[in-house]
Write a protein that holds these residues in place. Structure first.
Motif, PDB file in Angstrom:
ATOM      1  N   MET A   1       0.842  -1.175   0.000  1.00 27.77           N
ATOM      2  CA  MET A   1       0.000   0.000   0.000  1.00 27.77           C
ATOM      3  C   MET A   1       0.886   1.237   0.000  1.00 27.77           C
ATOM      4  SD  MET A   1      -3.338   0.504   0.421  1.00 27.77           S
ATOM      5  CE  MET A   1      -4.581   1.306   1.346  1.00 27.77           C
ATOM      6  N   TYR A   2       0.460   2.243  -0.746  1.00 27.12           N
ATOM      7  CA  TYR A   2       1.225   3.482  -0.880  1.00 27.12           C
ATOM      8  C   TYR A   2       0.292   4.678  -0.708  1.00 27.12           C
ATOM      9  CZ  TYR A   2       4.553   0.321  -3.018  1.00 27.12           C
ATOM     10  OH  TYR A   2       5.410  -0.731  -3.249  1.00 27.12           O
ATOM     11  N   TRP A   3       0.836   5.745  -0.151  1.00 28.06           N
ATOM     12  CA  TRP A   3       0.111   7.009  -0.043  1.00 28.06           C
ATOM     13  C   TRP A   3       0.967   8.098  -0.651  1.00 28.06           C
ATOM     14  CZ3 TRP A   3       0.387   3.542   3.988  1.00 28.06           C
ATOM     15  CH2 TRP A   3      -0.818   3.005   4.427  1.00 28.06           C
ATOM     16  N   VAL A   4       0.324   8.997  -1.358  1.00 24.41           N
ATOM     17  CA  VAL A   4       0.987  10.196  -1.852  1.00 24.41           C
ATOM     18  C   VAL A   4       0.460  11.326  -0.975  1.00 24.41           C
ATOM     19  CG1 VAL A   4       1.351  11.733  -3.811  1.00 24.41           C
ATOM     20  CG2 VAL A   4       1.131   9.260  -4.171  1.00 24.41           C
ATOM     21  N   ILE A   5       1.394  12.065  -0.382  1.00 24.60           N
ATOM     22  CA  ILE A   5       1.001  13.063   0.613  1.00 24.60           C
ATOM     23  C   ILE A   5       1.571  14.433   0.278  1.00 24.60           C
ATOM     24  CG2 ILE A   5       0.750  11.337   2.439  1.00 24.60           C
ATOM     25  CD1 ILE A   5       3.520  12.256   3.522  1.00 24.60           C
ATOM     26  N   ALA A   6       0.882  15.457   0.761  1.00 20.31           N
ATOM     27  CA  ALA A   6       1.386  16.825   0.697  1.00 20.31           C
ATOM     28  C   ALA A   6       2.023  17.132   2.048  1.00 20.31           C
ATOM     29  CB  ALA A   6       0.240  17.796   0.420  1.00 20.31           C
ATOM     30  N   LEU A   7       3.225  17.683   2.006  1.00 23.80           N
ATOM     31  CA  LEU A   7       3.984  17.992   3.217  1.00 23.80           C
ATOM     32  C   LEU A   7       3.903  19.480   3.547  1.00 23.80           C
ATOM     33  CD1 LEU A   7       7.173  15.874   2.480  1.00 23.80           C
ATOM     34  CD2 LEU A   7       5.326  15.314   4.086  1.00 23.80           C
ATOM     35  N   PHE A   8       4.077  19.795   4.832  1.00 24.62           N
ATOM     36  CA  PHE A   8       3.986  21.166   5.313  1.00 24.62           C
ATOM     37  C   PHE A   8       5.367  21.762   5.566  1.00 24.62           C
ATOM     38  CE2 PHE A   8       0.226  18.996   7.353  1.00 24.62           C
ATOM     39  CZ  PHE A   8      -0.696  19.446   6.427  1.00 24.62           C
ATOM     40  N   GLU A  13       4.619  21.684  10.721  1.00 20.52           N
ATOM     41  CA  GLU A  13       4.870  20.304  11.115  1.00 20.52           C
ATOM     42  C   GLU A  13       5.114  20.221  12.633  1.00 20.52           C
ATOM     43  OE1 GLU A  13       8.090  17.125   9.786  1.00 20.52           O
ATOM     44  OE2 GLU A  13       6.940  17.905   8.086  1.00 20.52           O
ATOM     45  N   GLU A  14       5.928  21.101  13.161  1.00 19.95           N
ATOM     46  CA  GLU A  14       6.223  21.107  14.606  1.00 19.95           C
ATOM     47  C   GLU A  14       4.982  21.448  15.421  1.00 19.95           C
ATOM     48  OE1 GLU A  14       8.957  19.869  16.049  1.00 19.95           O
ATOM     49  OE2 GLU A  14       9.474  19.373  13.971  1.00 19.95           O
ATOM     50  N   LEU A  15       4.163  22.370  14.926  1.00 16.56           N
ATOM     51  CA  LEU A  15       2.941  22.737  15.640  1.00 16.56           C
ATOM     52  C   LEU A  15       1.991  21.541  15.737  1.00 16.56           C
ATOM     53  CD1 LEU A  15       1.141  26.095  15.279  1.00 16.56           C
ATOM     54  CD2 LEU A  15      -0.155  23.993  15.468  1.00 16.56           C
ATOM     55  N   ILE A  16       1.816  20.825  14.631  1.00 19.18           N
ATOM     56  CA  ILE A  16       0.913  19.661  14.635  1.00 19.18           C
ATOM     57  C   ILE A  16       1.490  18.536  15.489  1.00 19.18           C
ATOM     58  CG2 ILE A  16      -0.154  17.877  13.190  1.00 19.18           C
ATOM     59  CD1 ILE A  16      -0.425  20.141  11.033  1.00 19.18           C
ATOM     60  N   LYS A  17       2.790  18.317  15.418  1.00 23.93           N
ATOM     61  CA  LYS A  17       3.410  17.321  16.303  1.00 23.93           C
ATOM     62  C   LYS A  17       3.211  17.713  17.757  1.00 23.93           C
ATOM     63  CE  LYS A  17       6.953  15.410  13.245  1.00 23.93           C
ATOM     64  NZ  LYS A  17       8.401  15.266  13.013  1.00 23.93           N
ATOM     65  N   GLY A  18       3.195  19.004  18.035  1.00 24.88           N
ATOM     66  CA  GLY A  18       2.911  19.480  19.392  1.00 24.88           C
ATOM     67  C   GLY A  18       1.502  19.111  19.830  1.00 24.88           C
ATOM     68  N   ASP A  37       8.013   7.143  12.502  1.00 28.73           N
ATOM     69  CA  ASP A  37       8.453   8.285  11.691  1.00 28.73           C
ATOM     70  C   ASP A  37       7.291   9.091  11.123  1.00 28.73           C
ATOM     71  OD1 ASP A  37      11.176   7.504  12.048  1.00 28.73           O
ATOM     72  OD2 ASP A  37      10.908   6.020  10.456  1.00 28.73           O
ATOM     73  N   ALA A  38       6.226   9.216  11.898  1.00 28.88           N
ATOM     74  CA  ALA A  38       5.044   9.940  11.432  1.00 28.88           C
ATOM     75  C   ALA A  38       5.368  11.403  11.152  1.00 28.88           C
ATOM     76  CB  ALA A  38       3.938   9.851  12.476  1.00 28.88           C
ATOM     77  N   ARG A  39       4.831  11.904  10.050  1.00 25.30           N
ATOM     78  CA  ARG A  39       4.938  13.319   9.709  1.00 25.30           C
ATOM     79  C   ARG A  39       3.542  13.841   9.396  1.00 25.30           C
ATOM     80  NH1 ARG A  39       9.525  14.778   5.453  1.00 25.30           N
ATOM     81  NH2 ARG A  39       8.753  16.866   5.944  1.00 25.30           N
ATOM     82  N   PRO A  40       3.201  15.000   9.924  1.00 20.68           N
ATOM     83  CA  PRO A  40       1.903  15.595   9.581  1.00 20.68           C
ATOM     84  C   PRO A  40       1.816  15.813   8.070  1.00 20.68           C
ATOM     85  CG  PRO A  40       2.922  16.745  11.430  1.00 20.68           C
ATOM     86  CD  PRO A  40       3.953  15.823  10.873  1.00 20.68           C
ATOM     87  N   HIS A  41       0.632  15.594   7.518  1.00 17.09           N
ATOM     88  CA  HIS A  41       0.455  15.712   6.076  1.00 17.09           C
ATOM     89  C   HIS A  41      -1.021  15.735   5.714  1.00 17.09           C
ATOM     90  CE1 HIS A  41       0.195  11.372   6.854  1.00 17.09           C
ATOM     91  NE2 HIS A  41      -0.701  11.384   5.885  1.00 17.09           N
ATOM     92  N   ILE A  42      -1.281  15.992   4.450  1.00 18.11           N
ATOM     93  CA  ILE A  42      -2.594  15.812   3.843  1.00 18.11           C
ATOM     94  C   ILE A  42      -2.413  14.748   2.770  1.00 18.11           C
ATOM     95  CG2 ILE A  42      -4.396  16.844   2.398  1.00 18.11           C
ATOM     96  CD1 ILE A  42      -3.791  19.521   3.741  1.00 18.11           C
ATOM     97  N   THR A  43      -3.195  13.693   2.830  1.00 19.69           N
ATOM     98  CA  THR A  43      -3.097  12.631   1.836  1.00 19.69           C
ATOM     99  C   THR A  43      -3.775  13.071   0.540  1.00 19.69           C
ATOM    100  OG1 THR A  43      -3.080  10.943   3.560  1.00 19.69           O
ATOM    101  CG2 THR A  43      -3.622  10.211   1.335  1.00 19.69           C
TER     102      THR A  43
END
Length: 182
Positions: A1-8, A13-18, A37-43
């Protein structure tokens, strides 16, 4: 399974991880710990199978001259029956065009695409918590609404995530490719 994501951008990214950490401290969700290794994103899309090499070559070409752009998160939401808590951006013409032009260009991969992410079905969101009980979901909403701040963000790249088998309790879905925008 693969996801294509938009990164911030890094600040978003730090705010959402907070927020992920705040929800963990309040014993509401451990989303960041559930995904390695989770990173905030929009799929943008999800695929059951993917010719990685061809897709990466296409990403390089398609996004070669793409500029970063701003979005605003001012909505907290949830998907029915999934216990998912998320931030939802204001749906602007720029965001919809970004998404639909992606699918127009990558139409040859559409056969393996998850229909939930196709134009006309897509609900852009950034997950804060997943698989919450109704009680924890209510607590998560209360916490996020109490923060009361709009998040001004920038989408500054795309990436591909690949789901890998992992013997541990968490999901292993590392980023296998990243394309930064100008």
């Amino acid at each position: 399974m693969y996801w294509v994501i938009a990164l911030f951008d890094e600040q978003t990214e730090e705010l959402i991880k907070g927020i992920w950490k705040e929800l963990a401290v309040k014993d509401i969700s451990y989303y960041e710990e559930e995904i390695k290794d989770a990173r905030p994103h929009i799929t943008l899309g999800s695929y059951t199978e993917l010719d990685k090499e061809a897709y990466i070559d296409s990403l390089e070409t398609f996004y070669e001259h793409t500029a970063s752009f701003r979005i605003t998160f001012n909505t907290v939401g949830s998907f029915l029956n999934f216990g998912t808590l998320f931030l939802s951006p204001t749906v602007t013409r720029e965001l919809l065009d970004f998404h639909s032009s992606h699918y127009d260009y990558f139409h040859s991969f559409k056969r393996k695409a998850n229909p939930l992410y196709l134009p006309g079905n897509w609900i852009p969101h950034c997950t804060l918590a997943n698989k919450l009980s109704p009680e924890k979901l209510a607590e998560g909403f209360e916490h996020c609404l109490g923060r009361g701040d709009t998040i001004k963000a920038k989408i500054n790249g795309v990436a591909i995530i690949e789901l890998l088998d992992d013997p541990e309790d968490c999901m292993n879905a590392p980023i296998i490719y990243t394309k930064s925008f100008r």
